[in-house]
Enzyme design. Structure first.
Site, PDB file in Angstrom:
ATOM      1  N   ASP A   1      36.336  44.087  31.253  1.00  0.00           N
ATOM      2  CA  ASP A   1      36.221  43.204  32.417  1.00  0.00           C
ATOM      3  C   ASP A   1      35.863  44.058  33.627  1.00  0.00           C
ATOM      4  O   ASP A   1      36.707  44.756  34.180  1.00  0.00           O
ATOM      5  CB  ASP A   1      37.536  42.461  32.671  1.00  0.00           C
ATOM      6  CG  ASP A   1      37.843  41.416  31.603  1.00  0.00           C
ATOM      7  OD1 ASP A   1      37.419  41.609  30.442  1.00  0.00           O
ATOM      8  OD2 ASP A   1      38.512  40.421  31.928  1.00  0.00           O
TER       9      ASP A   1
ATOM     10  N   LYS B   1      33.242  35.748  35.051  1.00  0.00           N
ATOM     11  CA  LYS B   1      34.661  35.491  35.329  1.00  0.00           C
ATOM     12  C   LYS B   1      34.833  35.271  36.817  1.00  0.00           C
ATOM     13  O   LYS B   1      34.195  35.942  37.638  1.00  0.00           O
ATOM     14  CB  LYS B   1      35.476  36.688  34.833  1.00  0.00           C
ATOM     15  CG  LYS B   1      36.967  36.656  35.114  1.00  0.00           C
ATOM     16  CD  LYS B   1      37.614  37.903  34.509  1.00  0.00           C
ATOM     17  CE  LYS B   1      39.069  38.056  34.931  1.00  0.00           C
ATOM     18  NZ  LYS B   1      39.688  39.300  34.382  1.00  0.00           N
TER      19      LYS B   1
ATOM     20  N   LYS C   1      35.130  32.501  32.133  1.00  0.00           N
ATOM     21  CA  LYS C   1      36.555  32.818  32.209  1.00  0.00           C
ATOM     22  C   LYS C   1      37.080  32.595  33.622  1.00  0.00           C
ATOM     23  O   LYS C   1      36.807  33.383  34.525  1.00  0.00           O
ATOM     24  CB  LYS C   1      36.806  34.272  31.800  1.00  0.00           C
ATOM     25  CG  LYS C   1      38.288  34.689  31.891  1.00  0.00           C
ATOM     26  CD  LYS C   1      38.489  36.134  31.462  1.00  0.00           C
ATOM     27  CE  LYS C   1      39.927  36.589  31.684  1.00  0.00           C
ATOM     28  NZ  LYS C   1      40.157  37.995  31.274  1.00  0.00           N
TER      29      LYS C   1
END
Length: 367
Positions: A204, A267, A303
């Site tokens: 991430d 995300k 996400k």
């Protein structure tokens, strides 16, 4: 991007079925908005690998040059989302189990130690108490969370704990100057490579918000592209930190650039910003994902992360993904929920559904 939010076609509720079938496979499909909604049958729990990689594209500034986001329309749509009638009873239990399988169980604290990471990994393998799953006839379905997310220094601890537990849950690591992104690119790339070397299968990363705020789209594309190369075989989720991007139009543009550069997921947030995952931002990012899919045929995951704490929040996000992207996105390969405290509330709701009483502290000691 469409100015006004609209109802996606083909999202009508499926006919109801017996309770056992309703919860038969929580990785199946997405929830509709009515009480008769139910998840469809999904792939077996052994299918843990993510979907095929997003190969990205060359930089296409024409895709973002004339973007306009009708903020009032998006906000109105988000307000309607909050008022959607949630599912109840067995359907609710099924969707909560679905949410569990799409969860990145996370600990990103300065006081993380090997012991609390080991505890997190145990909970990742056993997210819901065994007797509660047996009551739902789900004890043999291999329900686990989607991934365990930690800092790079804790990746080895998580990998070893999960290996000792005999499960194949992937370890995700934040990297690239998390959470601020205020780190030289060389340092970001080195951190990513170290996390992969330690055993992380998902990375991430965070973007440099200044590149978005100053309109340096070529620079943003190149930064993300180099991060993608540093990830190697590890799947890359790109954190946009939407609360710091200034406008919904910037959120859309940053989403498109991240996908062009090869992000496997986009995300919303690090969870450390003042404003994290919100429904207006979610709508805009999912419209970008849909547009990118129409342009390239590549499916990119989504996400939301930060501020998702209740079972109702989780179900609403599931509903929104089904509404905007369709049921095929409601798998751990294309949808994740970033959360640290969400699992506790989900387990409490399932406890209440099974027993008819509220859980006391000692009832869910590992929550």
């Amino acid at each position: 991007m469409a100015a006004e939010a609209h109802r996606a076609p083909g999202t009508g509720a499926a006919p109801p079925s017996p309770p056992a079938a309703a919860a038969s496979c929580p990785r199946g499909a997405g929830p509709a908005r009515t009480k008769s909604a139910r998840p469809a049958r999904a792939e077996p729990p052994a299918a843990r690998a993510m979907a095929g990689r997003n190969v990205g594209t060359k930089l296409e500034l024409g895709w973002i040059s004339k973007v306009h986001v009708n903020r009032p329309a998006v906000v109105r749509h988000a307000e309607r989302i909050k008022k959607w009638r949630t599912v109840k009873g067995n359907w609710q239990a099924a969707w909560l189990l679905k949410a569990v399988t799409c969860m990145d169980l996370t600990t990103l604290s300065g006081d993380d130690t090997p012991s609390n990471v080991h505890r997190l990994c145990f909970k990742a393998k056993h997210p819901i108490r065994e007797d509660l799953l047996k009551a739902l006839d789900m004890h043999d379905k291999g329900i686990t969370v989607g991934a365990v997310c930690v800092y790079p220094t804790r990746v080895t601890d998580a990998v070893n704990a999960l290996k000792a537990a005999g499960c194949n849950i992937p370890v995700a690591s934040v990297a690239a100057g998390f959470p601020s992104g205020q780190t030289p690119l060389e340092t970001k790339l080195a951190e990513i490579k170290l996390a992969v070397e330690y055993g992380a299968r998902e990375i991430d990363i965070v973007i440099s918000r200044s590149l978005v705020l100053t309109g340096q789209w070529e620079g943003l594309y190149e930064e993300i592209r180099q991060c993608r190369e540093a990830c190697g075989e590890a799947h890359m989720k790109t954190i946009l930190a939407t609360g710091e991007l200034g406008s919904l139009a910037n959120v859309y543009k940053a989403s498109m650039i991240a996908m062009m550069a090869g992000s496997d997921f986009i995300k919303t947030s690090t969870g450390k910003e003042v404003e994290n995952a919100t429904f207006p931002v979610g709508v805009v990012m999912m419209r970008a994902i849909k547009e990118f899919y129409w342009q390239t045929g590549n499916k990119v995951g989504f996400k939301p992360a930060g501020g998702i704490r209740t079972a109702k929040d989780a179900i609403t996000w599931l509903m929104l993904v089904k509404e905007e992207l369709g049921v095929e996105w409601l798998t751990p390969e294309l949808f994740r929920l970033g959360a640290s405290s969400l699992l506790e509330d989900i387990e409490k709701q399932i406890f209440y559904h099974v027993t008819g009483s509220y859980a006391l502290q000692h009832d869910l000691a590992m929550a």
